[in-house]
Write a protein that holds these residues in place. Structure first.
Motif, PDB file in Angstrom:
ATOM      1  N   SER A  57       0.820  -1.206   0.000  1.00  0.00           N
ATOM      2  CA  SER A  57       0.000   0.000   0.000  1.00  0.00           C
ATOM      3  C   SER A  57       0.857   1.261   0.000  1.00  0.00           C
ATOM      4  O   SER A  57       1.870   1.347   0.699  1.00  0.00           O
ATOM      5  N   ALA A  58       0.415   2.250  -0.774  1.00  0.00           N
ATOM      6  CA  ALA A  58       1.102   3.551  -0.810  1.00  0.00           C
ATOM      7  C   ALA A  58       0.412   4.556   0.112  1.00  0.00           C
ATOM      8  O   ALA A  58       0.474   5.765  -0.110  1.00  0.00           O
ATOM      9  N   SER A  59      -0.222   4.072   1.168  1.00  0.00           N
ATOM     10  CA  SER A  59      -1.051   4.916   2.035  1.00  0.00           C
ATOM     11  C   SER A  59      -0.281   6.003   2.776  1.00  0.00           C
ATOM     12  O   SER A  59      -0.890   6.948   3.279  1.00  0.00           O
ATOM     13  N   CYS A  60       1.044   5.908   2.846  1.00  0.00           N
ATOM     14  CA  CYS A  60       1.801   6.965   3.528  1.00  0.00           C
ATOM     15  C   CYS A  60       1.706   8.285   2.782  1.00  0.00           C
ATOM     16  O   CYS A  60       2.124   9.328   3.308  1.00  0.00           O
ATOM     17  N   MET A  61       1.157   8.277   1.551  1.00  0.00           N
ATOM     18  CA  MET A  61       0.936   9.520   0.810  1.00  0.00           C
ATOM     19  C   MET A  61       0.048  10.483   1.597  1.00  0.00           C
ATOM     20  O   MET A  61       0.159  11.704   1.437  1.00  0.00           O
ATOM     21  N   TRP A  62      -0.824   9.946   2.456  1.00  0.00           N
ATOM     22  CA  TRP A  62      -1.726  10.800   3.225  1.00  0.00           C
ATOM     23  C   TRP A  62      -1.033  11.214   4.529  1.00  0.00           C
ATOM     24  O   TRP A  62      -1.244  10.626   5.591  1.00  0.00           O
ATOM     25  N   THR A  63      -0.217  12.242   4.434  1.00  0.00           N
ATOM     26  CA  THR A  63       0.636  12.615   5.558  1.00  0.00           C
ATOM     27  C   THR A  63      -0.116  13.341   6.672  1.00  0.00           C
ATOM     28  O   THR A  63       0.482  13.627   7.711  1.00  0.00           O
ATOM     29  N   ALA A  64      -1.398  13.625   6.476  1.00  0.00           N
ATOM     30  CA  ALA A  64      -2.180  14.111   7.614  1.00  0.00           C
ATOM     31  C   ALA A  64      -2.203  13.069   8.720  1.00  0.00           C
ATOM     32  O   ALA A  64      -2.434  13.402   9.886  1.00  0.00           O
ATOM     33  N   ASN A  65      -1.965  11.812   8.362  1.00  0.00           N
ATOM     34  CA  ASN A  65      -1.908  10.735   9.350  1.00  0.00           C
ATOM     35  C   ASN A  65      -0.492  10.441   9.826  1.00  0.00           C
ATOM     36  O   ASN A  65      -0.294   9.523  10.621  1.00  0.00           O
ATOM     37  N   ALA A  66       0.493  11.177   9.337  1.00  0.00           N
ATOM     38  CA  ALA A  66       1.875  10.851   9.676  1.00  0.00           C
ATOM     39  C   ALA A  66       2.181  11.099  11.144  1.00  0.00           C
ATOM     40  O   ALA A  66       2.902  10.320  11.773  1.00  0.00           O
ATOM     41  N   SER A 108      -0.151   0.487   9.925  1.00  0.00           N
ATOM     42  CA  SER A 108       0.670   0.306  11.130  1.00  0.00           C
ATOM     43  C   SER A 108       2.135   0.062  10.797  1.00  0.00           C
ATOM     44  O   SER A 108       2.998   0.133  11.687  1.00  0.00           O
ATOM     45  N   ILE A 109       2.438  -0.221   9.527  1.00  0.00           N
ATOM     46  CA  ILE A 109       3.821  -0.417   9.095  1.00  0.00           C
ATOM     47  C   ILE A 109       4.566   0.916   9.018  1.00  0.00           C
ATOM     48  O   ILE A 109       5.795   0.960   9.057  1.00  0.00           O
ATOM     49  N   GLU A 110       3.844   2.006   8.950  1.00  0.00           N
ATOM     50  CA  GLU A 110       4.427   3.298   8.607  1.00  0.00           C
ATOM     51  C   GLU A 110       5.229   4.017   9.699  1.00  0.00           C
ATOM     52  O   GLU A 110       6.188   4.725   9.382  1.00  0.00           O
ATOM     53  N   PRO A 111       4.878   3.930  10.991  1.00  0.00           N
ATOM     54  CA  PRO A 111       5.477   4.833  11.976  1.00  0.00           C
ATOM     55  C   PRO A 111       7.000   4.828  12.044  1.00  0.00           C
ATOM     56  O   PRO A 111       7.614   5.887  12.259  1.00  0.00           O
ATOM     57  N   LYS A 112       7.632   3.684  11.863  1.00  0.00           N
ATOM     58  CA  LYS A 112       9.091   3.636  11.990  1.00  0.00           C
ATOM     59  C   LYS A 112       9.773   4.523  10.958  1.00  0.00           C
ATOM     60  O   LYS A 112      10.690   5.301  11.291  1.00  0.00           O
ATOM     61  N   ILE A 113       9.355   4.418   9.708  1.00  0.00           N
ATOM     62  CA  ILE A 113       9.966   5.231   8.660  1.00  0.00           C
ATOM     63  C   ILE A 113       9.543   6.690   8.800  1.00  0.00           C
ATOM     64  O   ILE A 113      10.344   7.605   8.586  1.00  0.00           O
ATOM     65  N   THR A 114       8.290   6.919   9.163  1.00  0.00           N
ATOM     66  CA  THR A 114       7.843   8.292   9.407  1.00  0.00           C
ATOM     67  C   THR A 114       8.723   8.969  10.436  1.00  0.00           C
ATOM     68  O   THR A 114       9.141  10.124  10.263  1.00  0.00           O
ATOM     69  N   ALA A 115       9.032   8.269  11.519  1.00  0.00           N
ATOM     70  CA  ALA A 115       9.887   8.834  12.560  1.00  0.00           C
ATOM     71  C   ALA A 115      11.270   9.163  12.015  1.00  0.00           C
ATOM     72  O   ALA A 115      11.837  10.228  12.318  1.00  0.00           O
ATOM     73  N   ARG A 116      11.828   8.261  11.208  1.00  0.00           N
ATOM     74  CA  ARG A 116      13.151   8.532  10.627  1.00  0.00           C
ATOM     75  C   ARG A 116      13.125   9.774   9.748  1.00  0.00           C
ATOM     76  O   ARG A 116      14.040  10.600   9.780  1.00  0.00           O
ATOM     77  N   VAL A 117      12.083   9.889   8.931  1.00  0.00           N
ATOM     78  CA  VAL A 117      11.972  11.035   8.029  1.00  0.00           C
ATOM     79  C   VAL A 117      11.865  12.333   8.809  1.00  0.00           C
ATOM     80  O   VAL A 117      12.576  13.315   8.527  1.00  0.00           O
ATOM     81  N   LEU A 118      10.989  12.363   9.812  1.00  0.00           N
ATOM     82  CA  LEU A 118      10.807  13.585  10.595  1.00  0.00           C
ATOM     83  C   LEU A 118      12.074  13.957  11.355  1.00  0.00           C
ATOM     84  O   LEU A 118      12.439  15.144  11.443  1.00  0.00           O
ATOM     85  N   LYS A 119      12.772  12.966  11.877  1.00  0.00           N
ATOM     86  CA  LYS A 119      14.018  13.260  12.592  1.00  0.00           C
ATOM     87  C   LYS A 119      15.107  13.735  11.642  1.00  0.00           C
ATOM     88  O   LYS A 119      15.975  14.532  12.028  1.00  0.00           O
TER      89      LYS A 119
END
Length: 450
Positions: A108-117, A145-156
């Protein structure tokens, strides 16, 4: 008032760049658009170019616009953690045969919806005067639920200076602390640099057996999660307001609050069925808002029936400051639903704070249940904070041209569910994302790069 509170600030919109595996798998129960387009053939190239065009249009208007990268998909580490072994190609073929829904989830490419990031609190609202980030755990849906780890890396990677930015781990990934990020959070203020009111909207109370919630579709955000984030961010006294989402709205397909309400500055644009206790919420926000009067723009169910609001994503629009009022950036579907189109004409002809409407074509995203507001994460930054962040992700003419060429070179114009098992799609995606981290200057953020 502290120095941080009195500084000038801007709202930066970070849009998610649509990923190479963009597809329609209908994974999101409760999201009407997602389910209604299940198994349709998607066009990742068109989706990414539509998103880039939206970003460029807003940047050209003078808004500070950022880009967040897609995640690696299909996510092979998740499949290996679930017991699949062998080469990537062998795993993809086996999962495709045995569990195609699982394959669709990890692709899934659902991380495109970054309002949920993530949920973001500006320095004007926090006791330590830093900007605070908490990635959403997205525990309600496996594919998210797969997304948070990479989201955290990106934001940091983007916000790395600890003098200005504080990062928190996602909440425990269990239903009692289900957190969907900024899609259930909005900030109201007199100006971006002034202290604001952070409105947290929830659909469930996990530890109350007598709580009345939706009966058809699940609520994804709990009050417990929202309260925990307010504590983690160290919000000042009186800064947070907690509001229950109307269960009727959730059962109509309003899976996040940003599908039924949006705020900016002192303006709250909302449907009358957005909140379970409308008058209490308005009064509490009004009493805590400093330096300005709350400007509610209420849309009645008679003007725009709830079903039309969901079909058009009227409220999943961006509300943006202009020199002479507010601009409402709406998806094209708003002009295809008669009641909504008529309402928009009346809205801009009136004397309220919303003075202009602009239509954006994000149809590839809309077919999966995400409008303009779903595609962006709002981060309020002072001038010093803006200088302290990694600026390689901010939209410029040069970056737009480079990303457009990158999409044209790497993206397919057709992806079906059968294509998700193609090992070449995985190879193409990884190659593209490896190049993208260089373009954006983000370093090694992906699992395949480690």
């Amino acid at each position: 008032m502290s120095n941080t509170q009195s500084k000038r600030a801007v709202e930066v919109n970070f849009d998610g760049l649509v990923g190479p595996t963009h597809n329609y798998a209908g994974l999101s129960w409760g999201n009407v658009a997602s389910k209604s387009n299940e198994y349709a053939v998607a066009n990742p190239k068109q989706a990414a170019l539509q998103g880039l065009a939206k970003m460029k249009s807003l940047a050209d208007r003078g808004y500070v616009q950022g880009v967040l990268p897609p995640h690696e998909r299909p996510h092979m580490p998740t499949l290996r953690a679930l017991g699949y072994a062998g080469s990537d190609a062998a795993i993809l073929q086996r999962v495709s045969r045995e569990d195609p829904v699982l394959l669709a989830a990890v692709a899934s490419a659902s991380c495109m919806w970054t309002a949920n990031a993530a949920t973001v609190s500006p320095s004007a609202d926090t006791r330590d005067h830093r900007v605070h980030f908490t990635p959403a755990n997205l525990a309600a849906k496996f594919h998210r639920s797969i997304e948070p780890k990479i989201t955290a890396r990106v934001l940091k990677s983007i916000f790395s200076d600890a003098a200005y930015f504080a990062h928190h781990a996602p909440l425990p990934p269990v239903s009692q602390f289900g957190d969907e990020g900024a899609a259930n959070h909005t900030r109201l203020c007199a100006s971006y640099g002034a202290p604001g009111v952070e409105l947290f909207v929830y659909g469930d109370v996990a530890f109350d057996d007598h709580f009345y919630g939706p009966t058809l579709f699940p609520a994804r955000q709990t009050r417990e999660a929202s309260q925990a984030i307010a504590r983690l961010h160290g919000l000042k006294d009186g800064c947070a307001v907690f509001a229950q989402q109307n269960p009727r709205a959730i059962d109509a397909g309003v899976f996040h609050n940003d599908v039924i309400a949006v705020g900016n500055g002192p303006v709250l644009f909302y449907h009358e069925l957005a909140f379970a206790e409308e008058q209490r919420v308005l009064a509490e926000v009004e009493s805590r808002l400093q330096g300005a009067a709350l400007q509610p723009v209420r849309v009645s169910d008679q003007e725009v029936p709830l079903a039309d609001a969901v079909a058009s994503y009227l409220f999943n629009s961006q509300l943006l400051d202009t020199a002479d009022g507010m601009l409402l950036a709406v998806p094209g579907e708003c002009r295809e639903v008669a009641s909504v189109s008529r309402y928009l004409d009346r809205l801009v002809a009136g004397e309220g704070p919303i003075t202009a409407v602009e239509v954006f074509d994000v149809k590839q995203s809309m077919r999966n249940g995400g409008g303009p507001a779903c595609l962006r994460l709002r981060v309020v930054l002072t001038e010093d904070e803006l200088q302290a962040m990694h600026r390689g992700v901010l939209m410029t003419d040069a970056l737009y041209e480079r990303l457009t060429l990158w999409v044209e070179a790497h993206y397919r114009d057709s992806v079906s569910q059968a294509d998700l098992a193609d090992p070449l799609l995985l190879e193409e995606s990884c190659k593209a994302l490896d190049e993208l981290t260089g373009i954006l200057g983000l370093g090694t953020i992906y699992d395949f790069q480690h």
